[in-house]
Design a protein around this motif. Structure first.
Motif, short mmCIF file in Angstrom:
data_model
loop_
_atom_site.label_atom_id
_atom_site.label_comp_id
_atom_site.label_asym_id
_atom_site.label_seq_id
_atom_site.Cartn_x
_atom_site.Cartn_y
_atom_site.Cartn_z
N GLY A 52 0.76 -1.23 0.00
CA GLY A 52 0.00 0.00 0.00
C GLY A 52 0.79 1.28 0.00
N TYR A 53 2.07 1.24 -0.37
CA TYR A 53 2.87 2.46 -0.43
C TYR A 53 2.81 3.03 -1.83
N GLY A 54 2.67 4.35 -1.92
CA GLY A 54 2.59 5.02 -3.21
C GLY A 54 3.92 5.15 -3.91
N SER A 55 5.00 5.16 -3.15
CA SER A 55 6.32 5.27 -3.77
C SER A 55 7.29 4.29 -3.13
N GLU A 56 8.19 3.82 -3.96
CA GLU A 56 9.22 2.91 -3.47
C GLU A 56 10.14 3.60 -2.47
N ALA A 57 10.41 4.88 -2.71
CA ALA A 57 11.29 5.64 -1.81
C ALA A 57 10.66 5.78 -0.43
N GLY A 58 9.37 6.10 -0.38
CA GLY A 58 8.67 6.22 0.90
C GLY A 58 8.64 4.89 1.64
N PHE A 59 8.40 3.82 0.89
CA PHE A 59 8.40 2.48 1.47
C PHE A 59 9.78 2.15 2.04
N SER A 60 10.82 2.43 1.25
CA SER A 60 12.17 2.12 1.70
C SER A 60 12.53 2.87 2.98
N ARG A 61 12.13 4.15 3.06
CA ARG A 61 12.40 4.93 4.28
C ARG A 61 11.67 4.33 5.48
N ALA A 62 10.38 4.01 5.31
CA ALA A 62 9.61 3.42 6.40
C ALA A 62 10.18 2.07 6.82
N PHE A 63 10.59 1.26 5.84
CA PHE A 63 11.16 -0.05 6.13
C PHE A 63 12.45 0.08 6.92
N LYS A 64 13.29 1.03 6.50
CA LYS A 64 14.58 1.22 7.17
C LYS A 64 14.38 1.71 8.61
N ILE A 65 13.40 2.57 8.83
CA ILE A 65 13.09 3.03 10.18
C ILE A 65 12.61 1.87 11.03
N HIS A 66 11.76 1.03 10.47
CA HIS A 66 11.17 -0.07 11.22
C HIS A 66 12.17 -1.20 11.52
N TYR A 67 12.93 -1.61 10.50
CA TYR A 67 13.83 -2.75 10.64
C TYR A 67 15.31 -2.38 10.79
N ARG A 68 15.64 -1.10 10.66
CA ARG A 68 17.02 -0.63 10.77
C ARG A 68 17.94 -1.25 9.70
N GLN A 69 17.35 -1.55 8.55
CA GLN A 69 18.12 -1.99 7.39
C GLN A 69 17.28 -1.74 6.15
N SER A 70 17.93 -1.68 5.02
CA SER A 70 17.19 -1.42 3.78
C SER A 70 16.40 -2.66 3.39
N PRO A 71 15.31 -2.48 2.63
CA PRO A 71 14.51 -3.63 2.22
C PRO A 71 15.30 -4.63 1.38
N GLY A 72 16.28 -4.16 0.60
CA GLY A 72 17.07 -5.07 -0.22
C GLY A 72 17.87 -6.07 0.61
N GLY A 73 18.16 -5.72 1.85
CA GLY A 73 18.91 -6.62 2.72
C GLY A 73 18.19 -7.89 3.08
N LEU A 74 16.87 -7.93 2.91
CA LEU A 74 16.11 -9.15 3.22
C LEU A 74 15.90 -10.03 2.00
N HIS A 75 16.24 -9.53 0.83
CA HIS A 75 16.02 -10.28 -0.39
C HIS A 75 16.96 -11.47 -0.43
#
Length: 148
Positions: free
Chosen positions: A99-122
């Motif tokens: 439900g995120y409108g932008s990948e950048a916004g999602f990436s920022r929220a993900f990094k705040i929540h998990y303290r790592q970038s989303p690519g790190g879980l791939h």
């Protein structure tokens, strides 16, 4: 069979504790339960019909569940996103599905929540060899310098 046992245990617990709070208490509440169901079914659309004003809904949700609705929604979205990323979805796909409108916004929220970038879980990013890769780059640079 296991699903039926789990459902039975949850129902028994909810019946034994009518003033339950948290996730179970939220699901037992008529209006809050509908909202939580909507969040879990489609986290990109929180336009649940709960038949109460936003302020009353937010207040009641926080009382019953123990956290604000948007915090709960964000936590749920991040949980879904982490599962999607671990299963091989791209960052863009996980962003859109959560439900995120932008990948950048999602990436920022993900990094705040998990303290790592989303690519790190791939799964393509194998963290066990990340240090080896950095070491080989440093070794290569050192060899280049000695040759010069």
């Amino acid at each position: 069979m296991v699903d039926l046992v789990v459902i039975r245990v949850l129902r028994s617990r909810a019946a034994a504790q009518p003033a339950a709070s948290g996730w179970l208490g939220g699901m037992a509440h008529p209006s809050i339960g509908r909202a939580m169901y909507a969040i879990h079914q489609n986290p990109s659309d929180l336009a649940a019909k709960v038949a109460m004003s936003r302020s009353i809904f937010a207040e009641r949700f926080t009382q019953v569940v123990g956290e604000a609705p948007l915090r709960y929604l964000t936590r749920w979205r991040m949980t879904l996103a982490a599962d999607l990323l671990r299963s091989g979805s791209s960052v863009g796909e996980a962003s859109r599905l959560c439900g995120y409108g932008s990948e950048a916004g999602f990436s920022r929220a993900f990094k705040i929540h998990y303290r790592q970038s989303p690519g790190g879980l791939h799964p393509r990013f194998d963290r066990s060899h990340a240090g080896d890769h950095d070491a080989s780059i440093r070794k290569s640079a050192t060899i280049q310098q000695t040759r010069s």
